[in-house]
Design an enzyme around this catalytic site. Structure first.
Site, PDB file in Angstrom:
ATOM      1  CD1 TRP A 325     -77.931 101.497 -81.174  1.00  0.00           C
ATOM      2  CD2 TRP A 325     -77.427  99.386 -81.710  1.00  0.00           C
ATOM      3  NE1 TRP A 325     -78.651 100.665 -80.345  1.00  0.00           N
ATOM      4  CE2 TRP A 325     -78.365  99.370 -80.652  1.00  0.00           C
ATOM      5  CE3 TRP A 325     -76.963  98.165 -82.211  1.00  0.00           C
ATOM      6  CZ2 TRP A 325     -78.842  98.190 -80.101  1.00  0.00           C
ATOM      7  CZ3 TRP A 325     -77.432  96.986 -81.658  1.00  0.00           C
ATOM      8  CH2 TRP A 325     -78.372  96.997 -80.625  1.00  0.00           C
ATOM      9  CG  HIS A 326     -74.150  96.527 -84.062  1.00  0.00           C
ATOM     10  ND1 HIS A 326     -74.933  97.161 -85.003  1.00  0.00           N
ATOM     11  CD2 HIS A 326     -74.765  95.343 -83.810  1.00  0.00           C
ATOM     12  CE1 HIS A 326     -75.956  96.391 -85.318  1.00  0.00           C
ATOM     13  NE2 HIS A 326     -75.886  95.286 -84.606  1.00  0.00           N
ATOM     14  N   GLY A 327     -71.179  99.248 -81.609  1.00  0.00           N
ATOM     15  CA  GLY A 327     -70.005  99.347 -80.762  1.00  0.00           C
ATOM     16  C   GLY A 327     -69.109 100.512 -81.126  1.00  0.00           C
TER      17      GLY A 327
END
Length: 478
Positions: A325-327
């Site tokens: 989700w973060h990247g």
């Protein structure tokens, strides 16, 4: 529009005055003003982003209405999946398409077959991960019967685009924030002052702590091959304080700004670096995202119930998804994997909910055991942050190898004494205010008014005198 910019310093008072002095008695008009202000705020980066957030708003508003009219379980589930596929599909195209194409092409090249993968020349819309999850919470909760769908499109658009928390959270649930747009709001002086106090502390975290730490963390990480192990350790610590000051600072400003307009957002950070184990850390760090994954993915998968192998699977699923989700980078996946490894022993030994109270709750200082546990948790968290900050997994492992050598015990080449003093002050204030929603919520209220205002003005002066070079908030890229 950045919270720490002149643009926002002019934007906020104008919206505030219009909100309370021209349309206070008209709830519908207040909501219209919030929508307009939110779209101006969001379109300040790039007006083309507005079409995407408007599309997501229309899709989930419509699906919510259809769910209310539909009684067939099969058709209701189809509507839910339509919302999930559309929202996650948009997120996937803008955030992950190029990642999958590049890795797919590289995998075939490794196997000896060369294929041409066409990537998209697009920019990632600011905050898309945040408002996508916020709109999904509405559809899922309507489907589950936890919330009635709304027929008021303006209120729903205000909920999706609410500018204080639009681009970096907290990720609000529809069950908590949406009903607030249907209640008459009256100006509350004490709440407004409390909001300003939280904004002040958020700006201190961001401008003084995070931005100054960023300068040295960037210097060390960008030139890590030139430095000793002790300097690399210092770089990792600086990044740990950078990301905390940056993200929790944004949350404080967002929550404080919301209070100025009569809204209550949920706490997003609860002093996570004072945690005694990694399970407690994840209950205190980015709370809105952690609880979102818990309620909508982890628990439906079975959570900590069932066979041991299912519990292990669920832990890795939730942390790997959190990392991704973060990247769109393998570094975030490795970061999630490390946190899963940290968490697993606590789960298997059923010690993941041992520390649910505030550390040293009835004492000014932690015990030696508490301090040791806190130090270990901070150390392993900081180690994982190396992978979060590195550009590539190879660079992260190289950084770690260069960190753990004899030069670790030498004197660091980079020694910003003023920043170390600022961090020490910051940690002290956070420790003294750890029982509160944010560090200075009630910390100095027992002091005479003159002394309190002297302290607040001193913080303002420190922000102006020691504020680092203006930088975007880290989580804007997610």
């Amino acid at each position: 529009m950045l919270f720490n910019s002149l643009d926002f310093a002019l934007f906020l008072p104008v919206v505030f005055l219009l909100y309370w002095f021209t349309v206070q008695r008209h709830l519908k008009v207040q909501n219209v003003l919030i929508v307009v202000a939110s779209y101006v705020f969001y379109g300040w980066w790039d007006w083309r982003f507005l079409g995407l957030i408007a599309f997501s708003t229309i899709v989930d508003y419509t699906i919510g209405l259809l769910l209310a009219k539909q009684s067939s379980p099969v058709k209701r589930k189809g509507l839910l999946w339509a919302s999930i596929i559309i929202n996650i599909g948009l997120l996937g195209v803008f955030k992950y398409y190029n990642f999958f194409v590049a890795n797919f092409t590289e995998a075939f090249s490794f196997l000896g077959s060369k294929i041409q993968g066409n990537t998209l020349n697009i920019i990632l819309p600011v905050g898309i991960s945040f408002y996508t999850f916020q709109t999904l919470s509405y559809t899922i909760d309507v489907y589950r019967g936890k919330l009635q769908s709304t027929k008021d499109f303006i209120a729903f658009a205000a909920f999706v685009g609410f500018f204080p928390q639009l681009v970096a959270g907290p990720i609000e649930r529809a069950t908590h924030l949406l009903p607030q747009f249907f209640k008459q709001r009256r100006f509350n002086y004490s709440k407004a002052v409390d909001g300003l106090r939280q904004i002040l502390w958020g700006l201190f975290k961001k401008v003084v702590i995070a931005d100054n730490c960023a300068q040295f963390a960037n210097l060390i990480f960008d030139n890590y091959t030139d430095y000793s192990g002790s300097t690399l350790l210092l770089g990792a610590v600086f990044f740990a304080f950078q990301i905390y000051g940056d993200f929790s600072g944004y949350s404080d400003i967002a929550i404080g700004t919301s209070r100025l307009f009569g809204f209550e957002l949920k706490q997003n950070f609860a002093f996570p670096y004072f945690s005694r184990d990694i399970a407690e850390f994840w209950r205190r760090w980015h709370i809105s995202l952690s609880t979102w994954f818990r309620d909508y993915i982890y628990i439906p998968l079975g959570g900590s119930r069932g066979a041991v192998w299912l519990q292990i699977r669920n832990v890795f699923v939730i942390f790997l998804i959190s990392g991704f989700w973060h990247g769109a980078n393998w570094t975030f996946i490795v970061w999630g994997f490390l946190n899963a490894l940290y968490f697993l022993p606590l789960l298997l030994l059923k010690k993941n909910r041992v520390h649910t109270n505030v550390i040293a709750g009835h004492s000014k200082f932690p015990s030696l055991k508490e301090f040791s546990m806190m130090l270990v948790t901070f150390t392993i968290t900081t180690f994982a942050w190396i992978f979060f900050r590195a550009e590539t997994v190879v660079q992260a492992f190289d950084y770690v190898l260069r960190l753990f050598n004899l030069s670790l015990f030498s004197m660091p080449e980079v020694r910003p004494r003023f920043l170390i003093v600022l961090i020490a002050f910051f940690v002290l204030v956070e420790w003294c205010g750890r029982h509160q929603l944010y560090a200075i919520e009630r910390l100095w209220l027992r002091y005479p008014r003159g002394m309190r205002w002297t302290i607040y003005y001193a913080i303002v002066m420190v922000i102006f005198l020691y504020g680092g070079k203006e930088q975007e908030f880290i989580y804007f890229q997610f």
